[in-house]
Design a protein around this motif. Structure first.
Motif, PDB file in Angstrom:
ATOM      1  N   THR A  44     -44.617  -7.487  23.408  1.00  0.00           N
ATOM      2  CA  THR A  44     -43.717  -5.868  23.012  1.00  0.00           C
ATOM      3  C   THR A  44     -43.588  -7.247  21.265  1.00  0.00           C
ATOM      4  O   THR A  44     -43.340  -8.016  21.838  1.00  0.00           O
ATOM      5  CB  THR A  44     -42.423  -5.140  23.134  1.00  0.00           C
ATOM      6  N   ALA A  45     -43.084  -6.211  20.977  1.00  0.00           N
ATOM      7  CA  ALA A  45     -42.650  -6.838  19.156  1.00  0.00           C
ATOM      8  C   ALA A  45     -41.399  -7.960  19.287  1.00  0.00           C
ATOM      9  O   ALA A  45     -40.676  -8.463  18.869  1.00  0.00           O
ATOM     10  CB  ALA A  45     -43.169  -5.727  18.171  1.00  0.00           C
ATOM     11  N   GLN A  46     -40.281  -6.834  20.208  1.00  0.00           N
ATOM     12  CA  GLN A  46     -39.219  -7.248  20.379  1.00  0.00           C
ATOM     13  C   GLN A  46     -38.858  -9.511  21.289  1.00  0.00           C
ATOM     14  O   GLN A  46     -38.825  -9.410  20.540  1.00  0.00           O
ATOM     15  CB  GLN A  46     -38.667  -6.991  21.486  1.00  0.00           C
ATOM     16  N   THR A  47     -40.396  -8.653  22.111  1.00  0.00           N
ATOM     17  CA  THR A  47     -40.726  -9.761  22.866  1.00  0.00           C
ATOM     18  C   THR A  47     -41.541 -11.486  21.888  1.00  0.00           C
ATOM     19  O   THR A  47     -40.823 -12.569  21.873  1.00  0.00           O
ATOM     20  CB  THR A  47     -41.843  -9.970  24.101  1.00  0.00           C
ATOM     21  N   ILE A  48     -42.302 -10.954  20.924  1.00  0.00           N
ATOM     22  CA  ILE A  48     -42.460 -11.917  19.737  1.00  0.00           C
ATOM     23  C   ILE A  48     -41.417 -12.226  19.209  1.00  0.00           C
ATOM     24  O   ILE A  48     -41.807 -13.384  18.757  1.00  0.00           O
ATOM     25  CB  ILE A  48     -44.103 -11.520  19.365  1.00  0.00           C
ATOM     26  N   ASN A  49     -40.541 -11.113  18.260  1.00  0.00           N
ATOM     27  CA  ASN A  49     -40.280 -11.954  17.568  1.00  0.00           C
ATOM     28  C   ASN A  49     -38.885 -12.571  17.962  1.00  0.00           C
ATOM     29  O   ASN A  49     -38.460 -13.489  17.822  1.00  0.00           O
ATOM     30  CB  ASN A  49     -39.143 -10.238  17.091  1.00  0.00           C
ATOM     31  N   SER A  50     -38.572 -12.356  19.786  1.00  0.00           N
ATOM     32  CA  SER A  50     -37.684 -13.353  20.411  1.00  0.00           C
ATOM     33  C   SER A  50     -37.805 -14.656  20.520  1.00  0.00           C
ATOM     34  O   SER A  50     -37.054 -15.423  19.979  1.00  0.00           O
ATOM     35  CB  SER A  50     -36.616 -13.017  21.288  1.00  0.00           C
ATOM     36  N   LYS A  52     -40.389 -16.164  18.465  1.00  0.00           N
ATOM     37  CA  LYS A  52     -40.012 -17.061  16.863  1.00  0.00           C
ATOM     38  C   LYS A  52     -38.983 -17.467  16.518  1.00  0.00           C
ATOM     39  O   LYS A  52     -38.057 -18.074  15.884  1.00  0.00           O
ATOM     40  CB  LYS A  52     -40.400 -15.921  16.215  1.00  0.00           C
ATOM     41  N   GLN A  53     -37.929 -16.928  16.670  1.00  0.00           N
ATOM     42  CA  GLN A  53     -36.589 -17.044  16.356  1.00  0.00           C
ATOM     43  C   GLN A  53     -35.449 -18.110  17.573  1.00  0.00           C
ATOM     44  O   GLN A  53     -34.489 -18.170  17.561  1.00  0.00           O
ATOM     45  CB  GLN A  53     -35.813 -15.969  16.193  1.00  0.00           C
ATOM     46  N   GLU A  63     -44.914 -22.664  19.321  1.00  0.00           N
ATOM     47  CA  GLU A  63     -46.108 -22.203  18.233  1.00  0.00           C
ATOM     48  C   GLU A  63     -46.896 -20.849  18.978  1.00  0.00           C
ATOM     49  O   GLU A  63     -47.126 -20.616  20.244  1.00  0.00           O
ATOM     50  CB  GLU A  63     -47.406 -22.935  17.826  1.00  0.00           C
ATOM     51  N   VAL A  64     -46.608 -19.671  18.645  1.00  0.00           N
ATOM     52  CA  VAL A  64     -46.936 -18.374  18.892  1.00  0.00           C
ATOM     53  C   VAL A  64     -48.072 -18.088  18.447  1.00  0.00           C
ATOM     54  O   VAL A  64     -48.369 -17.779  17.398  1.00  0.00           O
ATOM     55  CB  VAL A  64     -45.884 -17.302  18.793  1.00  0.00           C
ATOM     56  N   LYS A  65     -49.492 -17.478  18.764  1.00  0.00           N
ATOM     57  CA  LYS A  65     -50.463 -17.257  18.909  1.00  0.00           C
ATOM     58  C   LYS A  65     -50.640 -15.864  18.991  1.00  0.00           C
ATOM     59  O   LYS A  65     -50.315 -16.141  20.195  1.00  0.00           O
ATOM     60  CB  LYS A  65     -51.491 -17.654  19.448  1.00  0.00           C
ATOM     61  N   LEU A  66     -51.825 -14.595  18.324  1.00  0.00           N
ATOM     62  CA  LEU A  66     -51.456 -13.269  18.781  1.00  0.00           C
ATOM     63  C   LEU A  66     -52.887 -13.561  19.247  1.00  0.00           C
ATOM     64  O   LEU A  66     -53.979 -13.808  19.019  1.00  0.00           O
ATOM     65  CB  LEU A  66     -51.231 -12.291  18.043  1.00  0.00           C
TER      66      LEU A  66
END
Length: 66
Positions: A44-50, A52-53, A63-66
């Protein structure tokens, strides 16, 4: 899915102990880089934001890759 260990990268450095006296004596230094792969199913968007921060200790990168 859980952390999958990727192959470890080994970098070996050879340094002469002394330039003039002990020419056959060598110090060996090694740097090992361990990598892990975490696959997140249905992010989810919340998972990706957490991710990254995320605050980690020095020397640890994410490193986060989509």
């Amino acid at each position: 899915m859980g952390p999958v260990p990727l192959p470890t990268k080994n970098r070996i450095y050879c340094v002469l102990k002394s330039l003039h006296v002990h020419k056959d004596a060598i110090f060996h230094f090694e740097i090992r880089t361990h990598q892990r792969l975490i696959d997140i199913l249905h992010p989810t968007a919340q998972t990706i934001n957490s991710l990254k921060q995320l605050h980690l200790s020095a020397g640890v990168d994410v490193e986060v890759k989509l």
